[in-house]
Enzyme design. Structure first.
Site, short mmCIF file in Angstrom:
data_model
loop_
_atom_site.label_atom_id
_atom_site.label_comp_id
_atom_site.label_asym_id
_atom_site.label_seq_id
_atom_site.Cartn_x
_atom_site.Cartn_y
_atom_site.Cartn_z
N GLU A 35 87.51 -91.75 -9.45
CA GLU A 35 85.72 -92.20 -9.28
C GLU A 35 84.73 -91.28 -9.85
OE1 GLU A 35 84.45 -92.88 -4.96
OE2 GLU A 35 82.90 -92.48 -5.64
N ARG A 261 97.97 -83.54 -0.81
CA ARG A 261 96.86 -82.88 -1.56
C ARG A 261 96.88 -81.37 -2.28
NH1 ARG A 261 91.67 -84.39 -1.25
NH2 ARG A 261 90.67 -82.78 -2.09
N LYS A 271 84.42 -82.67 -4.47
CA LYS A 271 83.54 -83.04 -5.87
C LYS A 271 82.54 -82.72 -4.69
CE LYS A 271 86.06 -87.23 -7.54
NZ LYS A 271 85.93 -88.31 -8.06
P1 ATP Z 1 86.39 -86.53 -3.00
O1 ATP Z 1 87.67 -84.93 -2.84
O2 ATP Z 1 85.61 -85.65 -4.04
O3 ATP Z 1 86.00 -87.15 -2.62
P2 ATP Z 1 88.81 -87.95 -4.55
O4 ATP Z 1 89.90 -87.27 -3.67
O5 ATP Z 1 87.61 -88.71 -4.00
O6 ATP Z 1 87.65 -86.84 -4.56
P3 ATP Z 1 89.17 -89.71 -6.67
O7 ATP Z 1 88.20 -89.35 -8.01
O8 ATP Z 1 88.79 -90.33 -6.55
O9 ATP Z 1 88.58 -88.26 -6.11
O10 ATP Z 1 90.49 -89.06 -7.34
C1 ATP Z 1 91.37 -89.55 -8.36
C2 ATP Z 1 92.79 -89.30 -8.03
O11 ATP Z 1 92.90 -87.71 -7.96
C3 ATP Z 1 93.24 -89.62 -6.50
O12 ATP Z 1 94.56 -90.25 -6.83
C4 ATP Z 1 93.15 -88.97 -5.24
O13 ATP Z 1 94.40 -89.10 -4.35
C5 ATP Z 1 93.71 -87.80 -7.17
N1 ATP Z 1 93.46 -86.40 -5.87
C6 ATP Z 1 92.02 -86.00 -5.29
N2 ATP Z 1 92.01 -84.59 -5.31
C7 ATP Z 1 93.63 -83.99 -5.30
C8 ATP Z 1 93.97 -82.90 -4.56
N3 ATP Z 1 92.99 -81.82 -4.36
N4 ATP Z 1 95.04 -82.86 -4.64
C9 ATP Z 1 96.11 -83.59 -5.46
N5 ATP Z 1 95.91 -84.53 -5.87
C10 ATP Z 1 94.16 -85.12 -5.57
MG MG Z 2 88.28 -90.75 -3.83
#
Ligand code: ATP
Ligand code: MG
Length: 559
Positions: A35, A261, A271
């Site tokens: 995102e 994660r 984020k």
């Molecule tokens: P936030 O925690 O800020 O909401 P998010 O996980 O929603 O962040 P996205 O931009 O939606 O952020 O993430 C893009 C991809 O990265 C998604 O498939 C998400 O599952 C993966 N991702 C995000 N954070 C992690 C993490 N800590 N470990 C592994 N994969 C991650």
């Molecule tokens: Mg997300």
């Protein structure tokens, strides 16, 4: 000295491997779906390496698709930064950069399809009322009074939502699934919300935006994604993901697979929290070298190879809740730079040493290997003269027993040069040490003095030839392993006040013409990288990437 770090288990890769070997899979298609509401961090790197890695290994495609369904929080600057970071890591997405918003027309047609089939309805309840009606884990939800609206009325209201006739929050489109479903995600989830916001891709065309759930699976299906890999929080969404694919005329049926994660000690991977650090000016932007963002890590001196290696080391499992030790990341960058970074001598805390038996006009120059194990890195020219700098920490006036560096009356070897002896400590009226007077033993160049044991070797720089450097010594941003563990407390309480200490250092003359982002091992000190933005000729700025002491390699050896 670099211990090898084999890769850890990756259950998704094993699963895909089995499918491929059994001939059950066609071309593998994965996607990385950020995102654009912030910069990518080390957690995203895990997802990027997994998704792009599978495509690479099995000859498939990985798409870069922006999950851009919330215009209020998204920005073009984030899109640009994310593209740059993925490329920097060394991955290439297949085809163009994609956006969920590319499919808004199709999503809308599919929403109308669900309405026609009696599987979606416009609800007038407020967001709070919807929450109240939703029930809890132990109580079923209650149907909205608008749940039984007719198809024509729903179609009409939906269209009027789309063209902006209603205010935000006045109406939503919901799927009509089951208000008593044990899985709350199936209790008539929201498919569309009204948002009177301008969107970075679609401008003012839309007044309604799809929910994550309504956009994600359908985008996967449109793109022919075979393995839709996401983190475990979405496991409970999988029944909805599948319900939507089963109830819409989608062109393909992707499969959702969840993994744990990445959580790492001393590191935030949210984020929202990282944005707060930026917005409050606690760090110097998203790419501050203390940030766990890819652009921050890049600026700090991490190589793409080291990050990919780290992601290989941590593996991919479904075991949630573990904290990866940041020492592992430090190990990954050290073992990369140990082999690839040229060496240099830099004195971080300069202490002047006058070599009293070296004539004023004396000068000699040593040819020293750029890297001890790599002839291809050529030689450095190291000038030696009467006045040099050593590091303050390499001298002690009253040394403890096992101090093998310089002390009054004691000898030490200058790296690549002579053995010197400290004859006199020069102090200012306040009693502070200003300089040392030492003498050189000219018989000791390249050989040990007869009958005397000189254990210590210290680095140094000729005072007249050395170049000034600003060196930024970075450390963990937080003192607590899990700064956000306590949900009710403020994670900012755990900030490390010494996460950045800047010193004025002196480096060997060859550093005068470094290019930004070149990396070095400052001998006996650590690994450093010329700052991408601030380092220029005449104004040298280096960031400490990581120190030399590898605690992870030690742990591995013991274990
Ligand atoms: P936030 O925690 O800020 O909401 P998010 O996980 O929603 O962040 P996205 O931009 O939606 O952020 O993430 C893009 C991809 O990265 C998604 O498939 C998400 O599952 C993966 N991702 C995000 N954070 C992690 C993490 N800590 N470990 C592994 N994969 C991650
Ligand atoms: Mg997300």
């Amino acid at each position: 000295m670099t211990t090898d770090t084999t890769s850890a288990p990756n259950f998704i890769r094993n699963q895909v491997q089995e499918e491929v070997e059994a001939g059950r899979s066609g071309k593998i298609v994965t996607r990385f779906p950020p995102e654009p509401n912030g910069f990518l961090h080390i957690g995203h790197a895990k997802s990027i390496c997994l998704n792009f890695g599978l495509a690479e290994q099995f000859g498939g495609d990985c798409h870069l698709r922006f999950d851009d369904t919330n215009p209020a929080k998204e920005e073009q600057a984030y899109i640009d930064a994310i593209k740059e970071d993925v490329s920097w890591l060394g991955f290439e997405w297949a085809g163009p950069v994609r956006f969920a918003s590319d499919y808004f027309d199709r999503f809308y047609a599919w929403a109308q399809h669900l309405v026609r089939e009696g599987k979606a309805y416009v609800d007038d309840l407020s967001p709070d009322e919807i929450r109240e009606h939703r029930g809890t884990l132990t109580e079923p939800g209650r149907p909205s009074p608008y749940r039984e609206r007719g198809v024509e009325e729903n179609l009409d209201l939906l269209e009027r939502m789309r063209i902006g006739e209603f205010a935000e929050g006045e109406k939503v489109l919901r799927a009509k699934i089951d208000m008593a479903a044990p899985n709350i995600n199936l209790r008539d989830p929201i498919l569309y919300r009204i948002r009177h916001a301008s969107h970075h891709q679609t401008g003012d065309r839309w007044k309604i935006y799809p929910s994550y759930d309504f956009a994600h699976g359908q985008s996967d299906a449109i793109e022919g994604v075979t393995h839709s890999i996401c983190t475990l929080e979405f496991e409970d969404h999988r029944p909805l993901y599948e319900w939507l694919l089963d109830n819409l005329p989608v062109p393909s049926k992707p499969r959702q697979i969840e993994f744990a994660r990445l959580n790492m000690n001393y590191t935030l991977t949210s984020k929202r929290k990282l944005k707060l650090l930026v917005d409050q000016g606690i760090v110097d932007g998203w790419d501050d070298p203390r940030m766990p963002t890819l652009s921050g890590m890049r600026r700090r001196g991490y190589t793409p190879a080291s990050i990919r290696k780290f992601c290989e080391m941590i593996g991919v499992t479904r075991a949630d809740g573990g904290l990866v030790d940041i020492a592992m990341l430090y190990h990954a960058i050290r073992s990369d730079l140990e082999d690839s970074a040229p060496r240099a001598m830099v004195v971080l805390k300069p202490l002047k040493v006058v070599l009293t038996n070296v004539p004023e006009d004396h000068e000699e120059v040593y040819d020293v290997p750029g890297h001890p194990a790599r002839d291809d890195m050529g030689v450095r020219k190291i000038p030696f003269a009467r006045e040099i700098y050593i590091d303050r920490d390499d001298f002690m006036e009253e040394p403890p027993k096992k101090f093998f560096r310089l002390a009054p009356g004691k000898e030490v070897r200058l790296r690549n040069s002579y053995v010197i002896r400290c004859d006199e400590v020069v102090k200012n009226p306040a009693g502070e040490i200003e300089a040392l007077h030492c003498s050189v033993d000219f018989e000791t160049l390249g050989k040990n003095p007869e009958g005397r044991k000189v254990k210590g070797v210290i680095h140094w720089v000729s005072a007249g030839h050395g170049v000034p450097l600003e060196v930024r010594l970075y450390d963990n941003l937080f003192l607590e392993e899990q700064p956000d563990k306590d949900k009710d407390a403020d994670f900012l309480e755990h900030l490390n006040p010494e996460s950045l200490v800047t010193v004025q250092a002196i480096g060997e003359p060859g550093l005068a013409d470094v290019t930004p982002e070149s990396r070095f091992q400052f001998e006996r000190v650590g690994y450093f990288c010329a700052d991408r933005h601030a380092c220029r000729p005449g104004e040298l700025v280096f960031n400490r990437t990581v120190g030399l002491k590898d605690t992870w390699a030690k742990i591995k050896k013991k274990g």
